[in-house]
Scaffold this active site. Structure first.
Site, mmCIF file in Angstrom:
data_model
loop_
_atom_site.group_PDB
_atom_site.id
_atom_site.type_symbol
_atom_site.label_atom_id
_atom_site.label_comp_id
_atom_site.label_asym_id
_atom_site.label_seq_id
_atom_site.Cartn_x
_atom_site.Cartn_y
_atom_site.Cartn_z
ATOM 1 N N GLU A 195 1.118 -1.131 0.199
ATOM 2 C CA GLU A 195 0.053 -0.121 0.118
ATOM 3 C C GLU A 195 0.697 0.800 -0.199
ATOM 4 O O GLU A 195 1.570 1.058 0.572
ATOM 5 C CB GLU A 195 -1.159 -0.162 1.225
ATOM 6 C CG GLU A 195 -1.538 -1.405 0.904
ATOM 7 C CD GLU A 195 -3.356 -0.806 2.358
ATOM 8 O OE1 GLU A 195 -4.212 -1.409 2.301
ATOM 9 O OE2 GLU A 195 -2.444 -1.626 3.297
ATOM 10 N N CYS B 146 3.285 8.335 1.325
ATOM 11 C CA CYS B 146 4.373 7.197 2.585
ATOM 12 C C CYS B 146 4.340 5.945 1.317
ATOM 13 O O CYS B 146 3.546 5.685 0.964
ATOM 14 C CB CYS B 146 2.755 7.444 3.034
ATOM 15 S SG CYS B 146 3.633 6.148 4.298
ATOM 16 N N CYS C 3 6.871 -6.751 7.947
ATOM 17 C CA CYS C 3 8.286 -6.490 8.432
ATOM 18 C C CYS C 3 8.143 -6.849 8.954
ATOM 19 O O CYS C 3 7.202 -7.990 10.045
ATOM 20 C CB CYS C 3 7.780 -5.080 8.767
ATOM 21 S SG CYS C 3 8.814 -4.002 10.142
ATOM 22 N N CYS D 182 6.957 -4.855 16.022
ATOM 23 C CA CYS D 182 6.582 -3.807 17.519
ATOM 24 C C CYS D 182 5.667 -3.812 17.356
ATOM 25 O O CYS D 182 4.810 -3.909 16.889
ATOM 26 C CB CYS D 182 7.378 -2.356 17.044
ATOM 27 S SG CYS D 182 8.791 -1.720 16.464
ATOM 28 N N CYS E 276 1.819 -2.175 16.352
ATOM 29 C CA CYS E 276 1.933 -1.660 14.595
ATOM 30 C C CYS E 276 1.320 -2.978 13.643
ATOM 31 O O CYS E 276 1.503 -3.938 14.096
ATOM 32 C CB CYS E 276 3.858 -1.338 14.656
ATOM 33 S SG CYS E 276 3.296 -1.245 12.314
ATOM 34 N N CYS F 28 -0.311 5.943 10.046
ATOM 35 C CA CYS F 28 1.089 5.866 10.506
ATOM 36 C C CYS F 28 0.001 4.224 11.062
ATOM 37 O O CYS F 28 -0.342 4.305 12.643
ATOM 38 C CB CYS F 28 2.067 6.755 11.331
ATOM 39 S SG CYS F 28 2.972 7.454 10.927
#
Ligand code: SAH
Ligand code: SF4
Length: 362
Positions: free
Chosen positions: A94, A115, A122, A126, A129, A343
């Site tokens: 995305e 962005c 990932c 974290c 997230c 975010c």
């Protein structure tokens, strides 16, 4: 298995020149091809009408052209747009287009920020997230990174004048491809966007921060800090066990000295985790060690995660500690919540088989 064809949008001008010379072409052809790609935005080699037909055929045989297929666009009430793309191997990524906010940048601002994602998923996990929830599957190529900019400009008919590497993935874990992509985005023969309009954000990979400090490009760097003591940071960011705060801050100080540039520390405010008065005091101590301004972001809700955004009063109290200590700090109002484009809300996607678009011909 034969190697995958080289992607034309992963190449620099010099590299393309060398390859075309090896194919018996005059050196100026490389510039011509780059003009077609980045200035005229040709949709295929076939469209490069002032190249000899034989060369166009040869280019199509040598190089892959486009790997990003638009699957879906979601529009937010606040005009943020989230684009879902499918890559050649079926993976989905995305990109988020964020128009200027008059409230933040003034009525006259024409800032259009993209962005950009750098990996599929990932690996850093974290705890707050969405991007790391389903793990990591691969790095994006330079062409797939550059391709996000080109595709979004094409679909939105807008010129992007600001890029943040804050989409899915850890940019510095894909260092070589990222540097290559930034080189192409920055180059006058490429997308032509000034390095100061490019920001990359990292969860704190200390060795790569030092490596970045040695690069010639003056891109901006943001560090996802989110905790100002090892205790708090390790609780929410596993990367802190590998590169604890002392190691990270040394790398940051090295960066600011080398680059003569300020950093940004991103600090998400999560209720009861890192928003206490003592957390603010610890953040003041960290900020005094490194030339950095602080960007506080109230936590964005992620489906399936328990964390909460603090009340406005609690956010204000946290900011007041920073202000009283004269630390340059802002509280960022995020966009695109209603379409999960803010975010940390981008997550690995999968498509039902019927929705899979046809693979393009070139
Ligand atoms: N991997 C890089 C860049 C992508 S994340 C990094 O971690 O910096 C982009 C930013 O979104 C980072 O500052 C990240 O910490 C932040 N973020 C992640 N989850 C979030 C959430 N739920 N709410 C607000 N910000 C979040
Ligand atoms: Fe990865 Fe960044 Fe999300 Fe951490 S915040 S899981 S490093 S994308």
């Amino acid at each position: 298995m034969p190697d995958a064809p080289l992607h034309i949008k992963s190449l620099t001008l010099d590299e393309l020149g060398a390859r075309l010379t090896a194919l018996g072409q005059p050196a100026y052809r490389a510039k011509q091809v780059m003009q077609w790609l980045y200035a005229k935005r040709a949709p295929s080699f076939a469209a490069m009408s002032d190249l000899p037909a034989a060369l166009r055929t040869q280019l199509a045989a040598e190089f892959a052209f486009d790997d990003l297929q638009p699957v879906r666009t979601l529009g937010s009430k606040d005009t943020t747009l989230k684009y879902l793309f499918q890559l050649a191997d079926g993976a989905l990524i995305e990109s988020v287009l964020i128009p200027a906010s008059p409230a933040l940048y003034g009525e006259a601002s024409d800032r259009r920020t993209l962005c950009v994602s750098t990996q599929v998923g990932c690996a850093y996990g974290c705890k707050f997230c969405a991007s790391g929830l389903d793990g990591w599957s691969r790095n994006l190529t330079a062409a797939e990174i550059v391709g996000q900019v080109l595709r979004v400009e094409e679909l939105s008919r807008e010129r992007i004048n600001n890029i943040v590497f804050m989409g899915m993935g850890e940019p510095l874990a894909n260092f070589a491809h990222l540097m290559r992509a930034i080189g192409i985005i920055n180059a006058p023969w490429g997308v032509g966007l000034g390095a100061r309009h490019i920001t990359l954000s990292t969860s704190g990979l200390a060795p790569q921060i030092r490596e970045l400090a040695e690069q010639p490009l003056q891109v901006r760097l943001a560090i996802s800090l989110h905790g100002a003591t090892d205790e708090v940071r390790s609780q929410i960011m596993p990367v802190n066990r590998k590169y604890p705060l002392a190691v990270l801050l040394e790398a940051c100080a090295f960066y600011t000295q080398r680059k003569k540039q300020w950093l940004t520390f991103e600090y998400i405010l999560i209720a009861g985790i890192n928003d206490r008065p003592e957390d603010a005091a610890a953040l003041v101590r960290v900020a005094r060690k490194v030339k950095a301004k602080i960007n506080c972001i109230p936590y964005n809700q992620v489906e399936g995660l328990e964390w909460q955004r603090p009340s406005n009063a609690r956010q204000d109290a946290f900011m007041a500690v920073l202000t009283a200590a004269r630390i340059p700090a802002t509280l960022r109002r995020e966009k695109g919540h209603d379409i999960a484009a803010a975010c940390g809300q981008l997550r690995r996607q999968t498509l039902p088989p019927a929705a899979t678009p046809a693979t393009p011909a070139c």
